[in-house]
Design a protein around this motif. Structure first.
Motif, mmCIF file in Angstrom:
data_model
loop_
_atom_site.group_PDB
_atom_site.id
_atom_site.type_symbol
_atom_site.label_atom_id
_atom_site.label_comp_id
_atom_site.label_asym_id
_atom_site.label_seq_id
_atom_site.Cartn_x
_atom_site.Cartn_y
_atom_site.Cartn_z
ATOM 1 N N GLU A 387 0.822 -1.221 0.000
ATOM 2 C CA GLU A 387 0.000 0.000 0.000
ATOM 3 C C GLU A 387 0.858 1.274 0.000
ATOM 4 O O GLU A 387 0.416 2.321 -0.448
ATOM 5 N N ASP A 388 2.080 1.174 0.529
ATOM 6 C CA ASP A 388 2.954 2.362 0.529
ATOM 7 C C ASP A 388 3.718 2.513 -0.799
ATOM 8 O O ASP A 388 4.596 3.370 -0.934
ATOM 9 N N THR A 390 5.822 0.304 -2.259
ATOM 10 C CA THR A 390 7.037 -0.508 -2.431
ATOM 11 C C THR A 390 6.671 -1.826 -3.132
ATOM 12 O O THR A 390 5.570 -2.338 -2.985
#
Length: 611
Positions: A387-388, A390
C-alpha cells in the motif's frame, strides 16, 4: 601420434547444417540412428538404439534431453557433401536446447508421426524454426505402422507449412525406408552456410560439457574465418583468453582435425577447468587481430518454475554447489542462488523451465554426483505491491512481505492444446477449473482441434499436464509460453507445528484454494509425523487466522504397570506426575519431523489447486 580427421577445410558450398525437430516419441532418435548407419560413420557392430542419447536417463525414459551434433558424409550425383545433423529434444521444457540448435543450422527436418499427426510442441518448435528463416523439410515417419494415415496427415502438414501434400516426404526410420531420399532432399534444399573465409575468426558457442580429464569441451559453429589448434583465442563476452589445445569434429565420436572453416560445426578444448569461462551464446575470436563485433547471441532463458534443492546431509552443501556449477555448463537454462531454510538448512533456490526440467535436473545431480537431495514444492515468481508503493519480487513463500498489500501479480502463460474434437468439453472444463480463459479455437482438420488459453503459470506447473492426458486418454498435447502477468487474489498459507511455522511447507495459493491446501497438508502431516510424548497440533493459517487443524495424539506410556493393587490415590498421583512431565516436555520440546516426512509432504503427487 594424433590422427587427423581432415587435412583441408571443407568448402562451405558442400556443407549442409540441419536439425531434426519433432514431438516426443515421433522417432527423432531412431531416424538419427538410420542416418548414422546409412552414412557409415558407425559400424554395424558398434550400433545400438538411441545411439546419440548418451545419458542413462535419456535411454531409460526414451526421451532426448541434450541436443547432440554429428558430422555425416553423403554423396549426391557423384559429389561428396558434409552434413552436420543436430538431434534435438521434443519436450516443451527443453525448448531452449532446440532454440540453440536452430541458431547453428540453415535447415530443419520437421518429423511427424504418420499415426498421430502434428502435436502442440512440434508446432511451437516449427514456429521457432520459421522465425529463424530455416528451410523446412516436412517428413512423415512410421508409415509402416498399421494405424498410419499418411494422406490425412500430409494434408494437415501441408496446410501448416504452406506446401503441397505431395511434397511431404514419407519415411520409416525403423526399417530405413525413404531415409536415403530424405538425405538427398537435405542436400538439394538446405542452403549452404554463408561466411567470409578471409575475415577474422568468429564462432558461436552453442553447447559445452565438462570432462573430468580434459576440462571444458566447447561445441562451436564457425561463422567467419577459421579456428586452428595452438592459436590463442578470446571469448568476447568475458574477455578471457586461452590457447586451443585441440580442435575437432564429432562423427559421432570426437576426432581431432587441423581446424574448422566457415560453416563447420565441431569442438575445441583449451584445458580450462573453470566452468564459467565458456558461456553458451558467446562468440569466440582470435586474440590477435580478432573480430570487433560479436555474433548476435541467444536470449537468456527465463526460469518458469522455482524450487529449493537441499542436501539431506548438510555437509554435502559444497559438493552440491560444485555439481550445480558443472551441470549449468551442460544445461544453460538452469539458474540457482544460495538460500537457507530454518527447517532444511543450507541449499539453493533453483530456476527451471518446467516440472520435467526440475525432475531431470534433480535426477542428474543424484546420479552423476552421488548426492541425496530434498526438493521443496515448486512455485513461480510473484510481484507484490504494498500500500505504501514498495514492490517485492517473491520467488520463495518465506519472502512473502508482511503488512498491507495493495496488489499481487502472478505470471500467466499462453497455452496451446491440440486434441481430438471429441474431448473439447473435458478440456474446457479442466481449463476453467484452473482459472483459464479461452483465447480462440481452430480446427486443423475435421477431427482435430487447437485450443488457445491464457492461464496462470502457478496452476499448470503441478498436475495440469497429467490431468489433461487422463481426460483425453493421452491424445492431447500441450505447449505453453510466457505471456506477462495479471492481478490475482493470492494468499500465503503457513503450516504451524505446535505454534511454530515450518517454512518448507508454506505455499502461495489462490484465495479460493487456500482451505483445500491447508486441510490436505495438515492431514498428510498427521499421517507422516510419528507420535511424540506429548500432543502436537498441526495448523494451517493465513496470517493470524487458522483455517485448518489436525492433532497428533501423544504416546501414552503405561506408568501404572508397576502398580500392583493399592488404592486409587497412588495411581492418580503417578498419572498427575506424568501429566506434569508431559507439560514441561511440551514447553521445551520441539517436534521432530523425519526426513521422509519432508520428502513425502513436499512431493507433488497431488496438486495445490485441486478442488
Amino acid at each position: 601420434m594424433t590422427t587427423f580427421a581432415d587435412t583441408t577445410f571443407t568448402p562451405p558450398e558442400l556443407i549442409r547444417n540441419f536439425c531434426i525437430i519433432a514431438h516426443i516419441d515421433h522417432g527423432k532418435s531412431t531416424l538419427a540412428d538410420r542416418m548414422l548407419q546409412l552414412t557409415g560413420v558407425v559400424e554395424a557392430r558398434a550400433m545400438r538404439a538411441q545411439y546419440l542419447d548418451r545419458m542413462d536417463i535419456e535411454r531409460e525414459r526414451g526421451i532426448t534431453i541434450k541436443a547432440q551434433n554429428v558430422r555425416l558424409p553423403w554423396q549426391l550425383e557423384g559429389q561428396d557433401h558434409v552434413l552436420h545433423m543436430i538431434d534435438t529434444p521434443g519436450h516443451v521444457d527443453f525448448t531452449y536446447e532446440v532454440s540453440r540448435a536452430l541458431e547453428a543450422c540453415e535447415g530443419a527436418v520437421l518429423l511427424v508421426d504418420a499415426a498421430q499427426g502434428i502435436e502442440a510442441q512440434t508446432l511451437a518448435n516449427l514456429y521457432l524454426a520459421m522465425e529463424n528463416d530455416l528451410t523446412i523439410i516436412p517428413v512423415l515417419n512410421k508409415i509402416d505402422l498399421p494405424a498410419a494415415d499418411p494422406d490425412k496427415y500430409a494434408k494437415e502438414i501441408a496446410h501448416i507449412v504452406g506446401c503441397e501434400p505431395e511434397e511431404v516426404l514419407r519415411v520409416s526410420a525403423k526399417t530405413g525406408l525413404g531415409v536415403e531420399a530424405l538425405l538427398d532432399e537435405v542436400v538439394r534444399k538446405v542452403p549452404s552456410p554463408v561466411g567470409a573465409a578471409d575475415s577474422p575468426a568468429r564462432a558461436m558457442i552453442f553447447d559445452s560439457v565438462y570432462d573430468t580429464y580434459r576440462g571444458v569441451v566447447t561445441y562451436i559453429r564457425v561463422v567467419d574465418g577459421k579456428i586452428t589448434p595452438r592459436e590463442r583465442i578470446k571469448m568476447m563476452s568475458t574477455g578471457a583468453t586461452h590457447e586451443i589445445l585441440e580442435v575437432g569434429i564429432v562423427s559421432p565420436e570426437p576426432k581431432p582435425s587441423q581446424g574448422l572453416g566457415v560453416g563447420e560445426v565441431g569442438y575445441l578444448i583449451t584445458g580450462v577447468k573453470d566452468v564459467r569461462q565458456s558461456k553458451v551464446g558467446d562468440t569466440v575470436t582470435s586474440e590477435r587481430k580478432g573480430a570487433t563485433e560479436p555474433l548476435a547471441g541467444y536470449r537468456e532463458p527465463r526460469p518458469m518454475v522455482y524450487s529449493g534443492l537441499y542436501p539431506v546431509d548438510g555437509s554435502d552443501y559444497p559438493e552440491l554447489r560444485e555439481a550445480l556449477d558443472k551441470l549449468q555448463l551442460n544445461d544453460a537454462a538452469l539458474t540457482y542462488e544460495p538460500e537457507t531454510s530454518a527447517a532444511l538448512g543450507f541449499g539453493f533456490r533453483c530456476g527451471f523451465l518446467g516440472l520435467l526440467h526440475l525432475e531431470i535436473t534433480r535426477d542428474r545431480l543424484e546420479r552423476e554426483y552421488g548426492l541425496d537431495l530434498i526438493s521443496t514444492a515448486p512455485n513461480v515468481v510473484y510481484r507484490v505491491v504494498m500500500e505504501d508503493g514498495t514492490e517485492h519480487v517473491v520467488t520463495n513463500p518465506s519472502d512473502w512481505p508482511e503488512g498491507k498489500r495493495a496488489e499481487v501479480y502472478e505470471p500467466v502463460t499462453k497455452c496451446t492444446i491440440i486434441a481430438p474434437s471429441d474431448y473439447i468439453g473435458a478440456i474446457m472444463e479442466l481449463c476453467q477449473s484452473k482459472r483459464g480463459q479461452l483465447g480462440g479455437m481452430d480446427y486443423l482438420s475435421e477431427d482435430r482441434v487447437e485450443l488457445r488459453y491464457t492461464m496462470p503459470l502457478g496452476e499448470i506447473i503441478f498436475d495440469f499436464f497429467d490431468s489433461l492426458k487422463s481426460r483425453t486418454r493421452g491424445y492431447a498435447s500441450l505447449d505453453y509460453e510466457e505471456a506477462g502477468e495479471q492481478d490475482a487474489e493470492l494468499v500465503k498459507v503457513d503450516i504451524l507445528l505446535q505454534g511454530e511455522t515450518v517454512d518448507a511447507f508454506s505455499a502461495i495459493v489462490h484465495k479460493d484454494y487456500a482451505y483445500a491446501y491447508g486441510t490436505r497438508m495438515a492431514t498428510r502431516l498427521r499421517e507422516l509425523i510419528p507420535r511424540q510424548q506429548f500432543e502436537v497440533p498441526i495448523q494451517a493459517a493465513i496470517g493470524a487466522r487458522v483455517i485448518a487443524r489436525e492433532t497428533i495424539r501423544a504416546i501414552r506410556k503405561d506408568v501404572l504397570a508397576k502398580c500392583y493393587g493399592g488404592d486409587i490415590t497412588r495411581k492418580r498421583k503417578l498419572l498427575e506426575k506424568q501429566k506434569e512431565g508431559k507439560k514441561r516436555m511440551k514447553m521445551v520440546g520441539r517436534v521432530e519431523v523425519p526426513q521422509e516426512a519432508f520428502v513425502a509432504a513436499l512431493s507433488t503427487d497431488e496438486p495445490k489447486g485441486k478442488k
